[in-house]
Design a protein around this motif. Structure first.
Motif, PDB file in Angstrom:
ATOM      1  N   TRP A  47      20.772   4.098  44.409  1.00 56.96           N
ATOM      2  CA  TRP A  47      20.324   3.154  43.370  1.00 56.96           C
ATOM      3  C   TRP A  47      20.249   3.867  42.028  1.00 56.96           C
ATOM      4  O   TRP A  47      20.373   5.086  41.973  1.00 56.96           O
TER       5      TRP A  47
ATOM      6  N   ARG B  78      21.715  -1.357  42.243  1.00 57.98           N
ATOM      7  CA  ARG B  78      22.489  -0.712  43.308  1.00 57.98           C
ATOM      8  C   ARG B  78      23.676   0.047  42.722  1.00 57.98           C
ATOM      9  O   ARG B  78      24.361  -0.472  41.836  1.00 57.98           O
TER      10      ARG B  78
ATOM     11  N   ASP C  88      23.685   3.323  50.756  1.00 59.04           N
ATOM     12  CA  ASP C  88      22.352   2.784  50.453  1.00 59.04           C
ATOM     13  C   ASP C  88      21.308   3.387  51.408  1.00 59.04           C
ATOM     14  O   ASP C  88      20.845   2.732  52.349  1.00 59.04           O
TER      15      ASP C  88
END
Ligand SMILES: [Zn+2]
Length: 636
Positions: A497, A610, A616
């Motif tokens: 992020w 993001r 992630d």
């Protein structure tokens, strides 16, 4: 049997007798009777019978309270102190240097000292457990407020036999096992001073208990005491989330160090709001609408996960500098970046895993934390480690000027440092290991009753190294002990992020502004303003700072119109389409001046976005490890 043998047996018997006599003198408990029937008038009465030998004796009032990381024992509220032995008054004298020590002479022939004292429960002022603790309908009892103990004893060796009288009809919750109960009088089993101080009691008229892990061992309970029956109406979903929290904590650490666990939740506008950790319970205090108001819940939801994590990190495992043998020796807070910093991170992770927070709320919190820390000018003069060493000062520092001073930054910066550690482990082991493995290894061990296992910096480094080979010492030296003008945002980037700024007020900030009656424009104009216009803080180097606005001045008007939050926000928006400065009229100690703020970039609030170029990891970290259990509620 010959004479020598008789002699040796005789002397052995004498020695055994003397040993037994002195042993029984050591183990005879201090009887403590606390009468809380006047709690709603903000006073507690206590009576102690302290076994003692004739001669000089020093009695101590607990000064350094575990979990408060400072000398916060509320000595000024100890009143009515009287001592006697064998029916005769004994004169006492306070030590000239140590305000928490009382000297006396136990007369010949006496085997105990009788002490009576009162404790003035403070109104809604003060910090932590020394703050507001009683209302017309409830009491939060910290045993350290109502006792003295002999100097020279270890808190884990000294035995107490505590009794408590409550106002008629009040119910109670505590981790202390109750031996007998009759007509408002509670007799607890014999416990060490350490366990007693570690086991507060909450009691009140409006009270309920929810079993969070029915049918399992160890048991977990949520006890709630409040100023009204309505405040006890917890949403069924929230109760299920707390049950899930218990399961997630168990999964994270793999073992527990309590016989049973008790959340002691107090909901009132008239008590101090904070959380204080204990081995087998936590003293959790919030507003009356905590469980019923959406905003209060979102803001305070982290309280219970944080305090529960402390049962492992802070109570079972504790930095050596904070594992003192009594309540008088100063605590050394240097490793609070582990004690509080890691707890803060894990508390938030568990809040997300258990559904108490959504992932979106976790990300909002992380963005606000990272942005706040990145704008702390105090980073240029003091390393994070200095905020841990000086924690005992910083807890009570004013909020005004925090940008230049820094605050107890080891909590929020712990979120960033330990997220980065989690990312490093995951990346370095190709996803085979994570910080969960460190938690298992360092805080798990064998399940059982409370014990303390102190740790050092070296042990933290070594345990991390076993999970993932990395130069952890160098990592913590850089993050904790060196001066860092900017916050370590690399943790967010590593987790997939990015920190960015938008013109939308995040929900969490909106809730915080409304609860704290504050307007936060730290990342645009560079200031935060209280409801009455008082400038809470100014970010050094920001447009407000350049316009010579300072903390504690009062904002009176914006472009000639009386101060209101929405007027200020509108002015900031309008300034994006013209070149004129925003004119702020401020009052500074009876004098007024107009400050011209040359700012045209609009509102700015932090958010995470993001980064599609990286995996992630953050979402992986927040994934639940256990299925959500069905909550079973027991009404009382
Ligand atoms: Zn904490």
């Amino acid at each position: 049997m010959n004479i020598r043998s008789f002699e040796s047996q005789f002397f052995a018997a004498i020695a055994a007798f003397l040993l037994a006599t002195s042993a029984s003198a050591q183990v005879a408990p201090i009887a403590l009777h606390v009468d809380a029937s006047d709690a709603s008038r903000q006073i507690l009465h206590a009576r102690l019978r302290i076994p003692a030998q004739p001669g000089p004796l020093t009695l101590l009032y607990p000064k350094w309270i575990p979990g408060e990381h400072g000398p916060t024992g509320p000595i000024t509220d100890l009143v009515g102190l009287q001592m006697s032995a064998a029916g005769k008054t004994i004169e006492w004298r306070r030590d000239a240097e140590d305000m928490y020590a009382f000297h006396l002479e136990v007369p010949a022939g006496a085997d105990a000292v009788e002490v009576t004292l009162d404790f003035l429960l403070p109104p809604n002022t003060g910090d932590f457990s020394a703050g507001g603790s009683a209302t017309a309908q409830l009491l939060d009892l910290s045993w350290n407020h109502v006792l003295l103990y002999p100097k020279g004893s270890r808190a884990d060796a000294l035995q107490f036999a505590p009794n408590l009288r409550l106002p008629s009809g009040w119910k109670f919750g505590t981790a202390l096992p109750v031996a007998r109960e009759s007509a408002g009088e509670l007799e607890f089993g014999r416990v060490s001073l350490e366990t007693l101080v570690d086991s507060p009691v909450i009691a009140g008229k409006y009270f309920r208990t929810i079993d969070l892990s029915p049918g399992t061992e160890p048991a977990h309970f949520l006890h709630i005491v409040a100023d009204s029956a309505a405040a006890l109406e917890i949403k069924p979903g929230a109760a299920a989330d707390f049950s899930h929290l218990v399961a997630e904590a168990d999964d994270l650490f793999g073992a527990s160090h309590y016989r049973s666990y008790h959340f002691l939740l107090t909901l009132s506008e008239h008590v101090a709001h904070f959380g204080l950790e204990h081995h087998e319970s936590s003293d959790d205090r919030s507003g009356e609408k905590y469980l019923t108001d959406e905003d209060e819940w979102k803001l305070g939801a982290i309280l219970l996960p944080h305090e529960m994590v402390h049962s492992w990190n802070g109570k079972y495992r504790r930095p050596t500098g904070l594992a003192t043998p009594d309540f008088q020796q100063p605590m050394k807070g240097e490793l609070l970046w582990v004690y509080e910093g890691l707890t803060d991170y894990l508390g938030e992770v568990l809040a997300a895993r258990s559904g108490i927070w959504t992932n979106a709320t976790f990300r909002e919190s992380l963005a606000l934390t990272a942005a706040m820390l990145d704008h702390r000018a105090g980073r240029k003069w003091r390393p994070l480690a200095d905020t841990t060493v000086a924690a005992q000062l910083l807890y009570s520092a004013r909020t005004e000027g925090a940008a230049r001073r820094r605050s107890v930054d080891f909590y929020p910066e712990g979120d960033l440092i330990w997220l980065e550690a989690d990312v490093i482990i995951r990346q370095g082991t190709q996803g085979r290991h994570s910080l969960d493995d460190f938690c298992h290894k360092f805080y798990g061990g064998e399940s059982g009753p409370p014990k303390v296992s102190p740790f050092t910096y070296e042990e933290v480094v070594a345990a991390l190294k076993e999970i993932a080979p990395y130069d952890w010492r160098e990592f913590f030296q850089k993050r904790v002990y060196a001066i860092n003008p900017h916050a370590p945002l690399v943790c967010i980037e590593g987790s997939g992020w990015r920190l960015t700024y938008t013109n939308t007020v995040p929900d969490l900030l909106r809730a915080r502004e409304s609860a704290r009656k504050l307007t936060d424009m730290s990342f645009s104009l560079g200031l935060s303003i209280k409801e009455d216009g008082t400038i809470q803080d100014v970010i050094p180097g920001s447009p407000a700072d350049k316009a010579e606005i300072g903390p504690e001045m009062k904002l009176v008007a914006i472009d000639g119109r009386r101060w209101k939050a929405d007027i200020l926000r509108t002015a900031v928006k309008s300034a994006t389409t013209n070149t004129a400065p925003i004119e702020l009229l401020v009052e500074n100690n009876d004098y007024f001046k107009t400050c011209k703020v040359d700012y045209h970039d609009g509102e700015k609030y932090p958010a995470l976005e993001r980064d599609p170029g990286r995996p992630d990891l953050l979402t992986d970290i927040l994934k639940p490890r256990t299925p959500a259990p069905i909550s079973s509620e027991k009404k009382e």
